[in-house]
Design an enzyme around this catalytic site. Structure first.
Site, PDB file in Angstrom:
ATOM      1  N   ASP A  60      25.132 -24.558 -10.604  1.00  0.00           N
ATOM      2  CA  ASP A  60      24.711 -24.544 -11.862  1.00  0.00           C
ATOM      3  C   ASP A  60      26.092 -23.715 -12.970  1.00  0.00           C
ATOM      4  OD1 ASP A  60      22.350 -26.322 -12.433  1.00  0.00           O
ATOM      5  OD2 ASP A  60      21.456 -24.545 -11.737  1.00  0.00           O
ATOM      6  N   GLU A  65      27.104 -22.117 -21.004  1.00  0.00           N
ATOM      7  CA  GLU A  65      27.023 -22.070 -22.550  1.00  0.00           C
ATOM      8  C   GLU A  65      25.764 -20.887 -21.821  1.00  0.00           C
ATOM      9  OE1 GLU A  65      25.654 -23.372 -26.925  1.00  0.00           O
ATOM     10  OE2 GLU A  65      23.664 -24.390 -24.849  1.00  0.00           O
ATOM     11  N   ASP A  66      25.020 -21.164 -20.955  1.00  0.00           N
ATOM     12  CA  ASP A  66      23.831 -19.965 -20.503  1.00  0.00           C
ATOM     13  C   ASP A  66      24.032 -18.463 -20.678  1.00  0.00           C
ATOM     14  OD1 ASP A  66      22.072 -22.113 -20.463  1.00  0.00           O
ATOM     15  OD2 ASP A  66      22.460 -23.210 -18.698  1.00  0.00           O
ATOM     16  N   HIS A 161      15.409 -25.673 -22.722  1.00  0.00           N
ATOM     17  CA  HIS A 161      15.662 -24.904 -23.526  1.00  0.00           C
ATOM     18  C   HIS A 161      15.526 -24.886 -24.386  1.00  0.00           C
ATOM     19  CE1 HIS A 161      18.857 -24.197 -20.032  1.00  0.00           C
ATOM     20  NE2 HIS A 161      18.235 -22.454 -20.198  1.00  0.00           N
ATOM     21  N   CYS A 248      25.817 -27.263 -22.968  1.00  0.00           N
ATOM     22  CA  CYS A 248      25.531 -26.596 -22.150  1.00  0.00           C
ATOM     23  C   CYS A 248      26.785 -26.728 -21.431  1.00  0.00           C
ATOM     24  CB  CYS A 248      24.487 -27.752 -20.978  1.00  0.00           C
ATOM     25  SG  CYS A 248      22.817 -27.585 -21.105  1.00  0.00           S
TER      26      CYS A 248
HETATM   27  N1  GLY Z   1      20.947 -27.464 -13.862  1.00  0.00           N
HETATM   28  C1  GLY Z   1      20.824 -26.598 -15.274  1.00  0.00           C
HETATM   29  C2  GLY Z   1      19.965 -25.154 -14.914  1.00  0.00           C
HETATM   30  O1  GLY Z   1      18.506 -26.021 -14.752  1.00  0.00           O
HETATM   31  O2  GLY Z   1      20.074 -24.643 -15.598  1.00  0.00           O
END
Ligand code: GLY
Length: 253
Positions: A60, A65-66, A161, A248
């Site tokens: 991922d 961004e996360d 999110h 993202c």
């Molecule tokens: N596939 C992105 C997430 O679930 O964080």
């Protein structure tokens, strides 16, 4: 105004990324093509794009961004709530230190993914979700306060999110869908509603008065165009299969 964006090229392992969508496995070659088009769209909005190498260890990791929150005062490296994503922060300090003197961290037991954080000027809305907990939000609010910024929490009920369901488009305009249409925290904004059948289009990004929207959502396109924005459609169908949206895929700053 943003001047730069950081992205990460997807690795072939992305087809094994986390997902709740029942849309099948992504086509990796198509994902690469779409990622290149996404970069072009950011460049066409005037951004310099810093492209990180693929990281096959973390399927991922293209959803960059996360793993960090970038503000105009400091950067904050997160501690992703999804265990399989925690290692994605490795190398981020080195990358960000080229652009930021002040870099903070979210530490266990705090968990935070920055897809849960929406910036509205100097205020940051922090979604409490399956990926972001109260300790992560508290740490983030303390970091923000240190730099004269502020945060508040929003409890999520339905979405992965926070920015799965809301996008701030500046000028007091908030794109919102589902649970956020009537959320008391957001009623002070001019809400641009996204119909539930086009809910994926609630994840748009504002870039210097352009709005990037996912391709194939005509009502959202009309709503955002009618609000006066220059709209760029970008096909991100392969990232949608992994619950990923336009926001993202980059860190904008
Ligand atoms: N596939 C992105 C997430 O679930 O964080």
């Amino acid at each position: 105004m943003f001047t730069k964006a950081i992205v990460r090229t997807p690795a072939p392992s992305m087809i094994n990324g986390l997902t709740s969508a029942r849309l099948g496995k992504p086509d990796f070659d198509l994902a690469l093509k779409q990622h290149a088009e996404y970069i072009q769209a950011l460049k066409s909005c005037g951004l310099k794009v810093i492209c990180l190498d693929p990281n096959a260890q973390y399927p991922d990791s293209t959803f960059v961004e996360d793993v960090a929150l970038l503000t105009n005062k400091c950067a904050i490296i997160t501690n992703p709530g999804a265990p399989s994503r925690r290692g994605e922060i490795s190398g981020m300090r080195e990358t960000l230190s080229a652009y930021y003197e002040d870099i903070e961290d979210i530490l266990a037991p705090g968990l935070l993914e920055a897809g849960d954080v929406m910036m509205v000027g100097s205020h940051f809305y922090i979604g409490l979700s399956a990926r972001t907990n109260q300790s992560g939000a508290d740490q983030l609010m303390a970091h923000l306060q240190k730099y004269g910024l502020a945060g508040s929490v929003v409890e999520l009920k339905e979405v992965l999110h926070l920015k799965t369901g809301v996008a701030y488009l500046e000028h007091n305009n908030l794109l919102a869908c589902g649970e956020f249409l009537t959320h008391p925290d957001f009623q002070k904004f001019n809400i641009l509603p996204i119909d539930s059948i086009e809910s994926y289009a609630a994840n748009c990004i504002w870039v210097n008065d352009n709005v990037l929207i996912p391709q194939g959502y005509p009502h959202a396109l009309e709503t955002i165009s009618n609000a006066g924005y220059e709209v760029l459609e970008v096909d991100v169908s392969e990232f949608r299969k992994l619950d990923g949206g336009l926001s993202c895929l980059s860190l904008r700053f």
